[in-house]
Design an enzyme around this catalytic site. Structure first.
Site, PDB file in Angstrom:
ATOM      1  N   ASN A   1     -18.465 -12.162 -33.328  1.00 17.75           N
ATOM      2  CA  ASN A   1     -17.149 -11.631 -32.945  1.00 17.75           C
ATOM      3  C   ASN A   1     -17.307 -10.260 -32.290  1.00 17.75           C
ATOM      4  OD1 ASN A   1     -14.349 -10.139 -33.812  1.00 17.75           O
ATOM      5  ND2 ASN A   1     -14.073 -12.325 -33.485  1.00 17.75           N
TER       6      ASN A   1
ATOM      7  N   ARG B   1     -13.707  -7.753 -32.103  1.00 23.74           N
ATOM      8  CA  ARG B   1     -12.707  -8.447 -31.286  1.00 23.74           C
ATOM      9  C   ARG B   1     -11.434  -8.678 -32.090  1.00 23.74           C
ATOM     10  NH1 ARG B   1     -10.332 -13.242 -29.450  1.00 23.74           N
ATOM     11  NH2 ARG B   1     -10.155 -13.318 -27.174  1.00 23.74           N
ATOM     12  N   CYS B   2     -11.577  -9.093 -33.345  1.00 24.09           N
ATOM     13  CA  CYS B   2     -10.413  -9.326 -34.201  1.00 24.09           C
ATOM     14  C   CYS B   2      -9.563  -8.065 -34.346  1.00 24.09           C
ATOM     15  CB  CYS B   2     -10.843  -9.787 -35.592  1.00 24.09           C
ATOM     16  SG  CYS B   2     -11.594 -11.423 -35.658  1.00 24.09           S
ATOM     17  N   MET B   3     -10.217  -6.893 -34.353  1.00 28.51           N
ATOM     18  CA  MET B   3      -9.521  -5.636 -34.634  1.00 28.51           C
ATOM     19  C   MET B   3      -8.901  -5.001 -33.396  1.00 28.51           C
ATOM     20  SD  MET B   3     -11.879  -3.667 -37.459  1.00 28.51           S
ATOM     21  CE  MET B   3     -13.214  -3.344 -36.294  1.00 28.51           C
TER      22      MET B   3
ATOM     23  N   GLY C   1     -14.226  -9.140 -36.996  1.00 29.14           N
ATOM     24  CA  GLY C   1     -15.095  -8.221 -36.283  1.00 29.14           C
ATOM     25  C   GLY C   1     -14.355  -7.379 -35.258  1.00 29.14           C
TER      26      GLY C   1
END
Length: 407
Positions: free
Chosen positions: A351, A396-398, A394
């Site tokens: 990620n 990208r998620c944040m 990760g």
């Protein structure tokens, strides 16, 4: 910048991004209610905030403008009527049945300044805070009779800003989340895209009022012409039908949607836990999808009707074909080692957040995958993640890109 939103790829130079700095919602996590709140662990807030600040500073050092969800929501409360409507809808969606509790919540939240109120909504409201603000014996008795400690549940998943909505092209997809626990998060996006002075006129590709779930972790903008969406544990095929029809009919840029059929399990929660784009022809991948994958190619015919055909094959070949590339390099998480891949996939080794072609932000703890990225010619920026990674997401998620240059 002529429009408020511009996102035509996963790798274009990142110019503006929305983050959410973890707050009191993490301190309202309790072991017995983790499953209810879709969390696996309890991060230490002070350290999680330090790590998140390091993430934001890393982005700023690379020329990225960082804006915060709390600020955008507060700036969207442009008058007393909008603020009151926001509070009303928040309480409606918080599942508060008791009229006395609702009145107390309205009074408790309503007397706060805008930013403080938004933060309190995100953090959740403890019953003890309401009792302290009240003054009736019945408030104490009801707390004794019902041992659940929250009048309003916290929203600990909010620092994963990728999921409640997604920027696609010059518009936004505002989501209906898979669970009621996370669906309240999209209310913040609703008010940003209806009332914020900068973002209120952004085109809407999908709306939170739909009946079928769609989440941002399943949406990858592979190129100005190709959008990828995961058919996953949390994104349903009906949602992809609606999104594809809208995007392909009205956006004027995207020509096809690739619907990736991925396993419906927690470890494959979203498409971006399976693979992410790190350069024009390079991707990080979960080793378990290297052999074969099924993709449904969605396009409009000359009459504007949807046509779909199925393709089964290696991910590498599918990406080469639809992105019109001579070669594709897949970089397996954990360098393909069964043990290293499992460990680093758990902490989102696949990620990554691309901030430019061939340049990504990664968690420092995923050192095996990071080494593989560097050996493939990718420039990496590592951030600390001992606490942030406990939320199972990760870089990208944040992050929610608001503006990227074209690739």
């Amino acid at each position: 910048m002529e429009t408020a939103i511009h996102n035509t790829s996963e790798i274009g130079r990142l110019k503006r991004v929305m983050l959410h700095r973890p707050g009191g919602e993490l301190e309202n996590l309790m072991p017995e209610y983790l499953e209810r709140l879709l969390f696996d662990d309890i991060p230490y807030l002070k350290e999680a905030q330090k790590e998140h600040d390091a993430f934001a500073d890393c982005l700023r050092q690379q020329g990225v403008e960082v804006v915060y969800l709390n600020d955008l929501v507060a700036e969207s409360l442009t008058g007393p009527e909008v603020r009151q409507e926001f509070l009303r809808q928040f309480l409606d969606e918080s599942g508060v049945k008791d009229s006395r509790t609702r009145d107390m919540l309205e009074e408790y939240l309503g007397r706060m300044p805008d930013r403080e109120m938004v933060s309190a909504m995100m953090a959740g409201v403890r019953k003890s805070a309401l009792r302290a603000a009240g003054g009736r014996l019945g408030d104490y008795l009801s707390a004794v009779e019902d041992d659940y400690p929250f009048a309003v549940d916290p929203l600990p998943n909010l620092y994963f800003t990728r999921d409640p909505f997604a920027t696609i092209g010059t518009g936004v997809s505002l989501h209906k989340m898979h669970t009621a626990t996370r669906n309240r998060e999209t209310l913040f996006g609703k008010f940003i895209f209806e009332y914020h002075p900068k973002y209120k006129n952004v085109p809407r590709w999908y709306d939170r009022g739909e009946t079928s779930s769609l989440e941002g972790g399943d949406i990858l903008v592979l190129s100005p012409k190709v959008l990828a969406v995961g058919i996953s544990q949390r994104t349903r095929e009906d949602s992809i039908d609606t999104l594809a029809e809208t995007i392909l009919s009205y956006d004027g840029t995207f020509q096809k949607v690739l619907a990736f059929n991925i396993p419906k399990t927690r470890s494959f929660m979203h498409l971006d836990t399976v693979f992410t784009m790190v350069d024009r022809d390079k991707f990080t991948v979960h080793p378990n999808i290297l052999s074969s994958i099924t993709v449904f190619v969605m396009e409009l015919d000359e009459n504007g009707k949807m046509k779909i055909h199925q393709e089964d094959g290696r991910l590498e070949d599918i990406l080469k074909k639809h992105l019109e590339l001579d070669k594709v390099t897949l970089i397996p998480c954990g360098e393909g080692s069964e043990i290293d891949a499992a460990r680093e996939q758990w902490s989102d080794g696949s990620n990554t957040l691309a901030i430019a072609p061939g340049e990504v932000v990664v968690y420092s703890r995923n050192y095996v995958t990071n080494r593989a990225l560097e050996e493939a010619g990718i420039r990496i920026h590592t951030i600390p993640s001992a606490e942030l990674s406990r939320g199972r997401g990760g870089p990208r998620c944040m992050s929610m890109p608001l503006w990227r240059d074209d690739p």
